[in-house]
Design a protein around this motif. Structure first.
Motif, PDB file in Angstrom:
ATOM      1  N   ASP A 205      39.421 122.200  41.758  1.00 48.69           N
ATOM      2  CA  ASP A 205      38.896 123.213  41.810  1.00 48.69           C
ATOM      3  C   ASP A 205      38.292 124.221  42.761  1.00 48.69           C
ATOM      4  O   ASP A 205      37.345 124.611  42.685  1.00 48.69           O
ATOM      5  CB  ASP A 205      38.186 122.840  40.221  1.00 48.69           C
ATOM      6  CG  ASP A 205      37.265 122.068  40.735  1.00 48.69           C
ATOM      7  OD1 ASP A 205      36.988 121.616  41.685  1.00 48.69           O
ATOM      8  OD2 ASP A 205      36.540 121.583  39.451  1.00 48.69           O
ATOM      9  N   GLU A 206      38.802 123.529  43.860  1.00 48.60           N
ATOM     10  CA  GLU A 206      37.635 124.574  45.322  1.00 48.60           C
ATOM     11  C   GLU A 206      38.894 124.844  46.407  1.00 48.60           C
ATOM     12  O   GLU A 206      39.586 124.366  46.507  1.00 48.60           O
ATOM     13  CB  GLU A 206      37.353 123.296  46.147  1.00 48.60           C
ATOM     14  CG  GLU A 206      36.453 122.543  44.698  1.00 48.60           C
ATOM     15  CD  GLU A 206      35.118 123.665  44.701  1.00 48.60           C
ATOM     16  OE1 GLU A 206      34.461 124.111  45.365  1.00 48.60           O
ATOM     17  OE2 GLU A 206      34.416 122.685  44.316  1.00 48.60           O
ATOM     18  N   GLU A 207      39.109 126.429  45.568  1.00 46.57           N
ATOM     19  CA  GLU A 207      39.564 127.354  46.331  1.00 46.57           C
ATOM     20  C   GLU A 207      40.148 126.999  48.047  1.00 46.57           C
ATOM     21  O   GLU A 207      38.817 127.228  48.946  1.00 46.57           O
ATOM     22  CB  GLU A 207      40.117 128.369  45.813  1.00 46.57           C
ATOM     23  CG  GLU A 207      41.236 129.160  46.635  1.00 46.57           C
ATOM     24  CD  GLU A 207      42.434 128.955  45.508  1.00 46.57           C
ATOM     25  OE1 GLU A 207      43.553 129.825  46.256  1.00 46.57           O
ATOM     26  OE2 GLU A 207      42.333 128.497  44.123  1.00 46.57           O
ATOM     27  N   GLY A 208      41.183 127.603  48.770  1.00 49.43           N
ATOM     28  CA  GLY A 208      40.838 126.499  50.443  1.00 49.43           C
ATOM     29  C   GLY A 208      39.977 126.197  50.681  1.00 49.43           C
ATOM     30  O   GLY A 208      39.880 125.816  52.196  1.00 49.43           O
TER      31      GLY A 208
END
Length: 238
Positions: A205-208
């Motif tokens: 759930d942590e974009e990039g």
């Protein structure tokens, strides 16, 4: 009263995990890795030396960057110690710290020192097959046994059928939510064994955001005694 035919079509998932572990670790191993922590706006690199003996003993020494150089981690059976040269202190890490980030990366302390034994501390079940990176893989579900001090609710591993390589692993919390996915890539000769030389951990759930670990070199079955993995040695190893 002829012998009952034992089916050879149902492989033993526990045996597969054992072979995967044995191939990746050997009796003992020593190596050097580069870790790259990638965030949307920055990235940071670290290098470290590693030593391990079975699943019970491990030592990690950070060699760069300068501000972290000399920081060490020691695993002895179920105990984990952290040496911080800047404050000249060895800290024994409690089980409650196992889920915390290792040195600001997407790996947890538990990922780095693996408190639990993937073979003995879990129930294993084959869920099916899938092809990853052109290799046919068993999909194996690992559920921790009741008494296991483990931070995950379940782990699902994709293991290549032909050569027991760990090509993908999903880590789920106790509520069944996917937390991290680990991918094994860039298979090459490490110490005479064909192994993934790059491991990527990608948070769900942590974009990039991800952490990439590249194995620079590795030697297997080097002479390492249990006494090497001591708090005293943790302080003085270079």
């Amino acid at each position: 009263f002829g012998a009952k035919n034992v089916s050879t079509t149902d492989p033993d998932p526990k045996a597969i995990i054992r072979q995967m572990q044995d191939k990746a670790n050997g009796e003992t191993n020593q190596g050097e890795v580069k870790m790259t922590i990638i965030r949307p706006t920055w990235k940071r690199e670290m290098t470290m030396k590693t030593w391990s003996k079975g699943t019970d003993y491990g030592l990690i020494l950070v060699t760069a960057p300068a501000r972290d150089k000399g920081t060490g981690f020691l695993k002895r059976e179920k105990e984990l110690w952290n040496w911080q040269p800047t404050i000249d202190r060895v800290i024994k890490m409690p089980p409650s710290m196992m889920m915390q980030s290792w040195m600001g990366s997407d790996f947890t302390n538990d990922d780095m020192v693996q408190q639990s034994d993937p073979v003995e501390d879990f129930f294993h079940k084959i869920l099916g097959s899938e092809t990853i990176e052109g290799r046919d893989c068993h999909i194996i579900e690992m559920i921790p046994k009741e008494e296991t001090a483990v931070v995950w609710g379940k782990i699902i591993v994709w293991v290549a059928k032909s050569d027991f390589l760990e090509l993908k692993t999903e880590f789920y919390d106790e509520d069944g939510y996917l937390v991290n996915t680990m991918l094994g890539k860039n298979i090459k000769d490490l110490g005479g064994r064909m192994l993934p030389s790059i491991m990527e951990i990608i948070p769900a759930d942590e974009e990039g955001q991800k952490t990439v670990v590249e194995q620079l070199w590795m030697k297997f079955d080097v002479p390492l005694k249990e006494s090497f993995f001591s708090v005293q040695n943790l302080k003085r190893i270079r």
